[in-house]
Design a protein around this motif. Structure first.
Motif, mmCIF file in Angstrom:
data_model
loop_
_atom_site.group_PDB
_atom_site.id
_atom_site.type_symbol
_atom_site.label_atom_id
_atom_site.label_comp_id
_atom_site.label_asym_id
_atom_site.label_seq_id
_atom_site.Cartn_x
_atom_site.Cartn_y
_atom_site.Cartn_z
ATOM 1 N N GLY A 167 0.787 -1.218 0.000
ATOM 2 C CA GLY A 167 0.000 0.000 0.000
ATOM 3 C C GLY A 167 0.824 1.276 0.000
ATOM 4 O O GLY A 167 0.272 2.375 0.028
ATOM 5 N N TRP A 168 2.164 1.141 -0.029
ATOM 6 C CA TRP A 168 3.031 2.325 -0.035
ATOM 7 C C TRP A 168 3.277 2.749 -1.473
ATOM 8 O O TRP A 168 3.553 1.924 -2.337
ATOM 9 C CB TRP A 168 4.357 2.027 0.666
ATOM 10 C CG TRP A 168 5.139 3.262 0.991
ATOM 11 C CD1 TRP A 168 5.048 3.989 2.129
ATOM 12 C CD2 TRP A 168 6.095 3.917 0.163
ATOM 13 N NE1 TRP A 168 5.902 5.067 2.055
ATOM 14 C CE2 TRP A 168 6.552 5.048 0.864
ATOM 15 C CE3 TRP A 168 6.613 3.674 -1.102
ATOM 16 C CZ2 TRP A 168 7.491 5.924 0.353
ATOM 17 C CZ3 TRP A 168 7.554 4.552 -1.619
ATOM 18 C CH2 TRP A 168 7.985 5.660 -0.884
ATOM 19 N N HIS A 169 3.184 4.079 -1.742
ATOM 20 C CA HIS A 169 3.360 4.608 -3.099
ATOM 21 C C HIS A 169 4.348 5.764 -3.076
ATOM 22 O O HIS A 169 4.198 6.702 -2.277
ATOM 23 C CB HIS A 169 2.023 5.108 -3.661
ATOM 24 C CG HIS A 169 0.939 4.090 -3.563
ATOM 25 N ND1 HIS A 169 0.808 3.038 -4.440
ATOM 26 C CD2 HIS A 169 -0.063 3.948 -2.647
ATOM 27 C CE1 HIS A 169 -0.231 2.301 -4.089
ATOM 28 N NE2 HIS A 169 -0.777 2.826 -3.004
ATOM 29 N N LEU A 170 5.314 5.740 -3.966
ATOM 30 C CA LEU A 170 6.330 6.779 -4.064
ATOM 31 C C LEU A 170 5.770 8.036 -4.727
ATOM 32 O O LEU A 170 5.155 7.953 -5.790
ATOM 33 C CB LEU A 170 7.530 6.268 -4.870
ATOM 34 C CG LEU A 170 8.691 7.239 -5.058
ATOM 35 C CD1 LEU A 170 9.383 7.508 -3.723
ATOM 36 C CD2 LEU A 170 9.684 6.669 -6.062
ATOM 37 N N ARG A 171 5.954 9.195 -4.099
ATOM 38 C CA ARG A 171 5.668 10.487 -4.718
ATOM 39 C C ARG A 171 6.936 11.016 -5.384
ATOM 40 O O ARG A 171 6.900 11.461 -6.505
ATOM 41 C CB ARG A 171 5.164 11.503 -3.677
ATOM 42 C CG ARG A 171 3.758 11.204 -3.192
ATOM 43 C CD ARG A 171 3.242 12.276 -2.231
ATOM 44 N NE ARG A 171 3.926 12.184 -0.934
ATOM 45 C CZ ARG A 171 4.620 13.161 -0.349
ATOM 46 N NH1 ARG A 171 4.733 14.335 -0.904
ATOM 47 N NH2 ARG A 171 5.188 12.979 0.825
ATOM 48 N N HIS A 172 8.060 10.973 -4.649
ATOM 49 C CA HIS A 172 9.346 11.335 -5.230
ATOM 50 C C HIS A 172 10.489 10.887 -4.316
ATOM 51 O O HIS A 172 10.290 10.621 -3.137
ATOM 52 C CB HIS A 172 9.448 12.832 -5.552
ATOM 53 C CG HIS A 172 9.348 13.731 -4.354
ATOM 54 N ND1 HIS A 172 8.152 14.117 -3.814
ATOM 55 C CD2 HIS A 172 10.304 14.326 -3.612
ATOM 56 C CE1 HIS A 172 8.367 14.905 -2.785
ATOM 57 N NE2 HIS A 172 9.666 15.053 -2.634
ATOM 58 N N ARG A 173 11.678 10.794 -4.903
ATOM 59 C CA ARG A 173 12.894 10.392 -4.194
ATOM 60 C C ARG A 173 13.874 11.552 -4.253
ATOM 61 O O ARG A 173 14.008 12.200 -5.284
ATOM 62 C CB ARG A 173 13.515 9.174 -4.870
ATOM 63 C CG ARG A 173 14.792 8.687 -4.221
ATOM 64 C CD ARG A 173 15.438 7.573 -5.052
ATOM 65 N NE ARG A 173 16.533 6.958 -4.370
ATOM 66 C CZ ARG A 173 17.786 7.406 -4.386
ATOM 67 N NH1 ARG A 173 18.093 8.506 -5.046
ATOM 68 N NH2 ARG A 173 18.738 6.763 -3.729
ATOM 69 N N THR B 113 3.073 8.036 -0.037
ATOM 70 C CA THR B 113 1.794 7.929 0.647
ATOM 71 C C THR B 113 1.580 6.467 1.003
ATOM 72 O O THR B 113 2.180 5.573 0.396
ATOM 73 C CB THR B 113 0.621 8.419 -0.227
ATOM 74 O OG1 THR B 113 0.583 7.651 -1.425
ATOM 75 C CG2 THR B 113 0.749 9.895 -0.541
ATOM 76 N N LEU B 114 0.746 6.242 1.974
ATOM 77 C CA LEU B 114 0.446 4.889 2.422
ATOM 78 C C LEU B 114 -1.063 4.735 2.514
ATOM 79 O O LEU B 114 -1.732 5.516 3.197
ATOM 80 C CB LEU B 114 1.091 4.627 3.788
ATOM 81 C CG LEU B 114 0.827 3.280 4.433
ATOM 82 C CD1 LEU B 114 1.434 2.149 3.595
ATOM 83 C CD2 LEU B 114 1.378 3.256 5.847
ATOM 84 N N ASP B 115 -1.602 3.739 1.806
ATOM 85 C CA ASP B 115 -3.029 3.442 1.912
ATOM 86 C C ASP B 115 -3.298 2.895 3.312
ATOM 87 O O ASP B 115 -2.532 2.079 3.824
ATOM 88 C CB ASP B 115 -3.432 2.378 0.883
ATOM 89 C CG ASP B 115 -3.207 2.834 -0.548
ATOM 90 O OD1 ASP B 115 -3.230 4.058 -0.795
ATOM 91 O OD2 ASP B 115 -3.001 1.964 -1.417
ATOM 92 N N SER B 116 -4.382 3.377 3.928
ATOM 93 C CA SER B 116 -4.713 2.898 5.273
ATOM 94 C C SER B 116 -6.209 3.043 5.504
ATOM 95 O O SER B 116 -6.891 3.733 4.745
ATOM 96 C CB SER B 116 -3.944 3.721 6.319
ATOM 97 O OG SER B 116 -4.607 4.937 6.566
#
Length: 175
Positions: A105-111, A126-129
């Motif tokens: 459920g973790w999604h990268l916005r930027h590094r 962001t993390l889906d919860s």
């Protein structure tokens, strides 16, 4: 430091992996937390020993809720000492990043590459919860010691959406 941890997760069974009992001994501090966040010591017998900061206002607003319905924005700093590990620091940084990106459920916005620490990076995501999409950032720093061992320090910030991108600047900094 606490008792050694099973190093097989790093792919090197001869390595010694030890959790720091006191994050402050790494020479790093957490910088950029919003006003109103308070440090509490978390001697978790669950998984790890870490330093924990929470949003006090959120904690107070949720005190009357059922524990299963509570989520308080937090920052968690943890560090491990790694010895007898024949890999470059960059390999450990990739490992730390994989610990974050591998969370369901973790999604990268930027590094972002770390401009202050010699070997470090920040993953903003962001993390889906059940509480909706949370701000979920991770800052990892690898320090090589003169004896060839390493310190892997990681800061995880997980917060309710109203914090927005404001927490993207929270980092580990040298003392």
């Amino acid at each position: 430091m606490t008792a050694p941890i099973d190093p097989r997760a790093l792919g090197h069974p001869m390595a010694t992996v030890t959790l720091f009992d006191d994050f402050a001994t790494t020479g790093l501090v957490v910088d950029g937390l919003p006003d109103g966040w308070r440090k509490v010591r978390r001697d978790a017998e669950i998984v790890t020993v870490s330093d924990l900061w929470i949003d006090v206002a959120e904690a107070e607003q949720q005190a009357d809720r059922d524990p299963a319905e509570r989520f308080v924005s937090n920052a968690l700093a943890t560090a491990w000492h790694l010895a007898d590990l024949p890999v470059p620091a960059e390999h450990l940084l990739e490992f730390a990043e994989a610990m974050t990106t591998g969370v369901t459920g973790w999604h990268l916005r930027h590094r972002e590459v770390d401009p202050i620490n010699e070997c470090g990076s920040t993953l903003c995501g962001t993390l889906d919860s059940p509480f909706g999409p949370l701000v979920s950032n991770s800052h990892a720093v690898i320090q090589q010691k003169p004896d060839g061992s390493y310190v892997l320090a990681q800061l995880a910030v997980t917060a309710l959406p109203h914090h927005g991108d404001a927490l993207d600047a929270v980092r580990l900094r040298p003392v």
